[in-house]
Design an enzyme around this catalytic site. Sequence first.
Site, mmCIF file in Angstrom:
data_model
loop_
_atom_site.group_PDB
_atom_site.id
_atom_site.type_symbol
_atom_site.label_atom_id
_atom_site.label_comp_id
_atom_site.label_asym_id
_atom_site.label_seq_id
_atom_site.Cartn_x
_atom_site.Cartn_y
_atom_site.Cartn_z
ATOM 1 N N GLY A 20 0.930 -0.956 0.249
ATOM 2 C CA GLY A 20 0.388 -0.247 -0.261
ATOM 3 C C GLY A 20 0.772 1.766 -0.284
ATOM 4 N N ASN A 21 0.305 2.262 0.752
ATOM 5 C CA ASN A 21 1.249 3.617 0.438
ATOM 6 C C ASN A 21 0.384 4.416 1.220
ATOM 7 O OD1 ASN A 21 -0.796 5.191 -1.487
ATOM 8 N ND2 ASN A 21 -0.690 3.569 -2.711
ATOM 9 N N ARG A 22 1.025 5.782 1.585
ATOM 10 C CA ARG A 22 0.634 6.889 2.261
ATOM 11 C C ARG A 22 -0.519 7.616 2.387
ATOM 12 N NH1 ARG A 22 4.252 6.500 6.756
ATOM 13 N NH2 ARG A 22 5.982 5.731 6.282
ATOM 14 N N SER A 23 -1.395 7.489 1.040
ATOM 15 C CA SER A 23 -2.596 8.651 0.917
ATOM 16 C C SER A 23 -3.184 8.690 1.518
ATOM 17 C CB SER A 23 -2.788 8.121 -0.350
ATOM 18 O OG SER A 23 -3.655 8.610 -0.587
#
Length: 232
Positions: free
Chosen positions: A19-22
């Site tokens: 995943g990512n930090r958005s």
Amino acid sequence: MVVSAGGTREALDPVRFLGNRSSGKQGVALAETAAARGASVTLVAAHVEVPLPEQDGIEVVRVESALDLQAAMTVLADSADVVVMAAAVADFRPVDYVETKIKKSHRTAADGTEDDSAPTLQLVRNPDILAGLVRERGSRRRPLIVGFAAETGDTGHSVLELGREKVARKGCDLLVVNEVGRSVTFGQDDNTVTVLDRDGGEPVPLGPASKTVVSHGIWDVVAARGDRSWTG
Ligand code: C5P
């Protein structure tokens, strides 16, 4: 208006993902402000950390992976006036999805012995959804296509230089560029961005301001661009 928001999740097994930090806050604010201005909005939400809007004028479509997002955007873009790709899309996904939870040991090596070594993740590129939407639009005037670029800067290149290169490469009409770091922008309520137009002209700086105020600024630029593209 079709707005994508949040971070895609690329499943490794039933319990894990890349995943990512958005946080999705900017994309959700764009959907809310567009609806407040009278637009009919579809919000395509990947993983977001804020409540999804329930107001009139916004239909929410949930997606998980980049491929899910691509499928939804491709269909929705066809009948949209404006598409905003605010989602943080994973550039890569695991080659294989493992149907059962990957164990930390007890995997069996080729020679039949127990293998306790760390597994190797093999990745494959995801499609560039934004560039694909531009390609599929071809020579039609609609939808107007807006991309986002989260840049950290580079040795020798400013965030704006990287943005200019990106708007040319991706071919979207407008690109909203923001500078990110580990703690800057992601998940915060405020944002500072610059909007670049593929056809040149002065960059439009917006903020620092709340993501709601920045969203209104983005819609102002989109409205002016739409006037030029559709009536000019
Ligand atoms: O190249 P980069 O990932 O920085 O571009 C960001 C823009 O491209 C965002 O608008 C994002 O939603 C979009 N994007 C995409 N598909 C990808 C990666 C990014 O549509 N695979």
